[in-house]
Design an enzyme around this catalytic site. Structure first.
Site, PDB file in Angstrom:
ATOM      1  N   SER A 313     104.888  22.409  55.713  1.00 45.36           N
ATOM      2  CA  SER A 313     104.712  23.625  56.498  1.00 45.36           C
ATOM      3  C   SER A 313     106.016  24.401  56.543  1.00 45.36           C
ATOM      4  CB  SER A 313     104.266  23.290  57.926  1.00 45.36           C
ATOM      5  OG  SER A 313     104.009  24.467  58.662  1.00 45.36           O
ATOM      6  N   GLY A 317     103.678  29.724  55.965  1.00 44.93           N
ATOM      7  CA  GLY A 317     102.470  29.087  55.461  1.00 44.93           C
ATOM      8  C   GLY A 317     102.495  27.580  55.557  1.00 44.93           C
ATOM      9  N   LYS A 334      97.121  26.414  50.102  1.00 43.06           N
ATOM     10  CA  LYS A 334      98.196  27.045  50.861  1.00 43.06           C
ATOM     11  C   LYS A 334      97.598  28.098  51.781  1.00 43.06           C
ATOM     12  CE  LYS A 334     102.712  29.247  50.414  1.00 43.06           C
ATOM     13  NZ  LYS A 334     103.790  29.628  49.479  1.00 43.06           N
ATOM     14  N   ASP A 440     114.145  31.538  45.529  1.00 49.79           N
ATOM     15  CA  ASP A 440     114.129  30.407  46.480  1.00 49.79           C
ATOM     16  C   ASP A 440     113.956  29.084  45.738  1.00 49.79           C
ATOM     17  OD1 ASP A 440     114.270  29.106  48.912  1.00 49.79           O
ATOM     18  OD2 ASP A 440     112.168  29.406  49.423  1.00 49.79           O
TER      19      ASP A 440
END
Length: 604
Positions: A313, A317, A334, A440
Site C-alpha cells: 500500500s 494506491g 491495483k 521512481d
C-alpha cells in the site's frame, strides 16, 4: 587536440576552425551549438576523431567531411540535422565508428556504405530514412554493432547480411521491413542481441542459435510470425502444416472417421443434454471476463478487499492479490485511492505508459476498470499478471518480509536482474518516441516473475518527455522516493533520463551491499554512495552483502570479484555523477553490464 565538450558553449561553430590544419581530435559535444556544421571542417585532412553530438546543430551534413580521409570516429547524434546522408562520407575506408542517430535525416542509406570495410559500429537509428536496406552492408565484414531502429525502411533483410560474421548486435526494429526472418541469423556465432520488433515479418521463426534464448531476441509487433515447433521459447502461434502433411492427415481422417463416428455421436448427444441443463447458469469465459471486469468482479476477486489479500500500500494506491471467478490464475489488482491528491493523475499516467509500451522487462496490464462503487464514488483499478516472486525489495531485505530463508539471491541472479533493469530503462529512454522517464525506480518497483525475469512496474510518476525540450510538462516538483532521487531532481530541474540513471546506481549498490540508502548508519554526510566509493576498489569486499557468495564455490567468487564486481561497481558509481550530463546513458550501461554478465557466466 581541441576538447571543449560538456560545457554550456552556444552560438555557431566558427568557420575559421578549418584553419587548424594539424588538428587530429575535435570534441565540441554536449554543448548548445546551433546553426550548421561548417563545411570548412573538411579542410582538416589529418582529423581522426570528430565529436559534435548532443548539440542543437541543424541543416545538412556537409559533403566536405568526405575530404577528411583519415577520419575514423564521427559522432553527430542528438542534433537536428536533416537532409540525406552524403555519399561522400564513405569516400575513404578508415571509418570504424559512425553515429548519426537521433536526427531528422531523410532519403535512403547510400550504397557506398559498403566501402567502409573497417567499420565496427554504425548507428543511424531514430531518423526518417526510407528505402531498402542496402545489399552493400554485407561488405562491412568487420561490423559488430548495427542499429537502424525507428526509421521508415522497407523491403526485406538482404541475404548479404550473412557475411557479417563478427556482428554482435543488430537492431532493425520500428521500421516497415517485410518477408521472412532469415535462417542465417541462427548461424551467427557472435550475435548477442537481435531486435526485429515492430515490423511486418511473417512466417516461421528460426529455431537454432540465438533464437534458443528469447531474452536476447525481440520479435514483438510482428503479428504474422509463427512458431515452427511446439517447444519454441517465443509466444507465437504454431505455424500451419504444409499442404503435403495436410493431405496425408486428411486421408488418415477419412480412414478412421467411420469406425468412431457412431461412438462420437452417442457421446455428443449425452453431453449436449447435460450442457443444455446448465446453459442458463454458464459463466462467461475467462477471456471475455478479463476484457471487461466490473466493480463487483474485483470485490469478489479480492475477498471483499480483505486485508489478508493486500500485498502492499502507498498513499495513492493499494495492491491486492486476487482470483477472478471461473479462473485459476492469480492476478495483482491495483486500486487507486482517488480521495488522495495526485491519485487520479497517477492512474492516468500509468494507463498512458501501459498503452504505449511493450517490453519483456516492463509489467503488462491484463485489463483496466474505471467505474463507480456501490456508493456511486469514482472507482479505478488496473489488473496485472501476478508476479510469483514478489519484488526485489523482498529478496534484498528478508528481515522486513518475514525473514524467509529461501529469499537469498545468488551472484548470477543479481547480475541477471541488473541486466534486465538496464534493458528496461534503455528501452524507455532510447527506444521510445518520445522518451519515457520512470521517476521512481527502486527495489519495490522491480518485480520478479516465476522464472525471476524482471518486470519494472509502478509508472504513476512516469513522464513522457516533451518533444520541445524545456516545456512545462518537463518541470516537476520532488516526486519519487527519498534515497533514490537524483540531486538535481530535488532542485526543480527538468525531468531527464539522468534521474533514472542515478536511481539505477543506487539500486545496483543496494543489491550489492544489502543496505538501503536510508539505513540508520547513513548520517553525518555518510551515504550509500560514499560508503562504497570509499572502499572502492581495494576494500570493496568489506562493504558487500555477505550473502553474495550463496550457492557458489570459492573460485567462482574470485572470478566475480576480479572480472565482474569491481567493473560493475565502477559502472554504478559513474551513474551517480553530480551533473546529469556526466552520467552514461543506459545504452552504454547495458553494453557494459552485458559484457560483465558474459564474463561471469563463462566461468560460473
Amino acid at each position: 587536440m581541441l576538447a571543449m565538450g560538456q560545457n554550456l558553449l552556444s552560438g555557431v561553430i566558427p568557420s575559421l576552425i578549418g584553419n587548424l590544419g594539424h588538428l587530429i581530435v575535435l570534441n565540441l559535444s554536449g554543448n548548445k551549438f546551433s546553426g550548421q556544421i561548417p563545411s570548412t571542417i573538411g579542410n582538416l585532412s589529418r582529423l581522426n576523431k570528430l565529436y559534435l553530438h548532443n548539440n542543437e546543430l541543424s541543416g545538412n551534413i556537409p559533403a566536405t567531411l568526405g575530404n577528411c580521409n583519415q577520419l575514423y570516429m564521427l559522432e553527430l547524434s542528438f542534433n537536428s540535422l536533416e537532409g540525406p546522408i552524403p555519399s561522400e562520407l564513405f569516400n575513404g575506408t578508415t571509418l570504424i565508428g559512425l553515429d548519426l542517430s537521433n536526427n531528422y535525416l531523410t532519403g535512403s542509406i547510400p550504397l557506398q556504405i559498403g566501402g567502409l570495410i573497417q567499420l565496427l559500429r554504425l548507428d543511424i537509428s531514430f531518423n526518417k530514412l526510407s528505402g531498402q536496406v542496402p545489399l552493400s552492408f554485407g561488405e562491412c565484414v568487420e561490423l559488430s554493432s548495427l542499429r537502424l531502429r525507428s526509421n521508415m525502411l522497407n523491403g526485406s533483410i538482404p541475404r548479404s547480411f550473412s557475411n557479417l560474421k563478427s556482428i554482435e548486435q543488430i537492431d532493425l526494429s520500428q521500421n516497415s521491413l517485410v518477408g521472412k526472418i532469415p535462417e542465417f541469423f541462427a548461424n551467427m556465432d557472435y550475435l548477442q542481441q537481435l531486435d526485429l520488433s515492430m515490423n511486418y515479418f511473417e512466417g516461421p521463426i528460426p529455431t537454432g542459435g540465438i533464437f534458443q534464448n528469447h531474452s536476447v531476441v525481440n520479435l514483438e509487433g510482428n503479428d504474422e510470425l509463427c512458431a515452427s515447433a511446439a517447444t519454441t521459447l517465443f509466444q507465437f502461434p504454431l505455424c500451419p502444416m504444409s499442404s503435403a502433411v495436410e493431405r496425408k492427415n486428411a486421408l488418415l481422417l477419412v480412414k478412421i472417421i467411420p469406425p468412431i463416428a457412431i461412438a462420437l455421436l452417442s457421446f455428443i448427444c449425452f453431453v449436449f443434454t447435460l450442457l443444455k441443463r446448465r446453459q442458463a447458469q454458464a459463466a462467461p469465459c475467462y477471456k471475455e471476463t478479463m476484457k471487461k471486469v466490473s466493480y463487483s468482479d474485483i470485490i469478489k476477486a479480492t475477498s471483499w478487499l480483505s486485508p489478508v489479500n493486500k500485498i502492499s500500500s502507498s498513499r495513492t494506491g493499494s495492491i491486492y492479490i486476487g482470483r477472478f471467478e471461473f479462473d485459476t490464475d492469480l492476478v495483482a489488482i491495483k486500486l487507486f485511492h482517488l480521495e488522495e491528491n495526485g491519485a487520479h493523475d497517477s492512474f492516468v499516467a500509468e494507463c498512458e505508459v501501459l498503452r504505449n509500451t511493450r517490453h519483456r522487462n516492463l509489467v503488462k496490464a491484463v485489463t483496466v476498470c474505471s467505474t463507480v462503487d456501490l456508493e456511486n464514488n469514482e472507482f479505478k483499478a488496473i489488473v496485472f499478471d501476478f508476479m510469483a516472486n514478489g519484488s526485489l525489495d523482498m529478496w534484498l531485505h528478508t528481515k522486513l518480509h518475514h525473514n524467509s530463508p529461501k529469499r537469498v539471491l545468488s551472484l548470477g541472479q543479481r547480475l541477471r536482474i541488473a541486466m534486465d533493469v538496464a534493458l528496461a530503462l534503455d528501452y524507455m529512454h532510447n527506444q521510445l518516441t518520445p522518451p519515457l522517464v520512470h521517476c521512481d525506480l527502486k527495489p519495490d518497483n522491480v518485480l520478479l516473475d516465476y522464472d525471476m525475469t524482471v518486470r519494472v512496474g509502478d509508472f504513476g510518476s512516469a513522464r513522457f518527455l516533451s518533444s520541445v525540450p524545456g516545456g512545462p510538462e518537463d518541470l516537476v516538483g520532488v516526486e519519487g522516493t527519498i534515497g533514490y532521487i537524483a540531486p538535481e531532481y530535488c532542485m526543480g530541474y527538468q525531468v531527464s533520463p539522468g534521474c533514472d540513471v542515478y536511481a539505477f546506481e543506487i539500486l545496483i549498490l543496494e543489491m550489492l551491499t544489502g543496505r538501503r540508502p536510508t539505513d540508520a548508519i547513513f548520517t553525518d554526510g555518510l551515504s550509500l554512495h560514499k560508503l562504497v566509493s570509499s572502499a572502492f576498489p581495494g576494500t570493496l569486499g568489506e562493504v558487500l552483502d555477505p550473502h553474495l557468495s550463496h550457492g557458489h564455490t570459492h573460485p567462482c567468487d574470485k572470478v566475480f570479484m576480479r572480472r565482474c564486481m569491481v567493473p560493475l561497481v565502477e559502472v554504478a558509481l559513474l551513474c551517480s555523477m553530480e551533473s546529469p550530463k556526466d552520467r552514461p546513458g543506459m545504452g552504454e550501461v547495458c553494453a557494459r553490464i552485458l559484457s560483465l554478465k558474459e564474463a561471469f557466466f563463462e566461468f560460473c
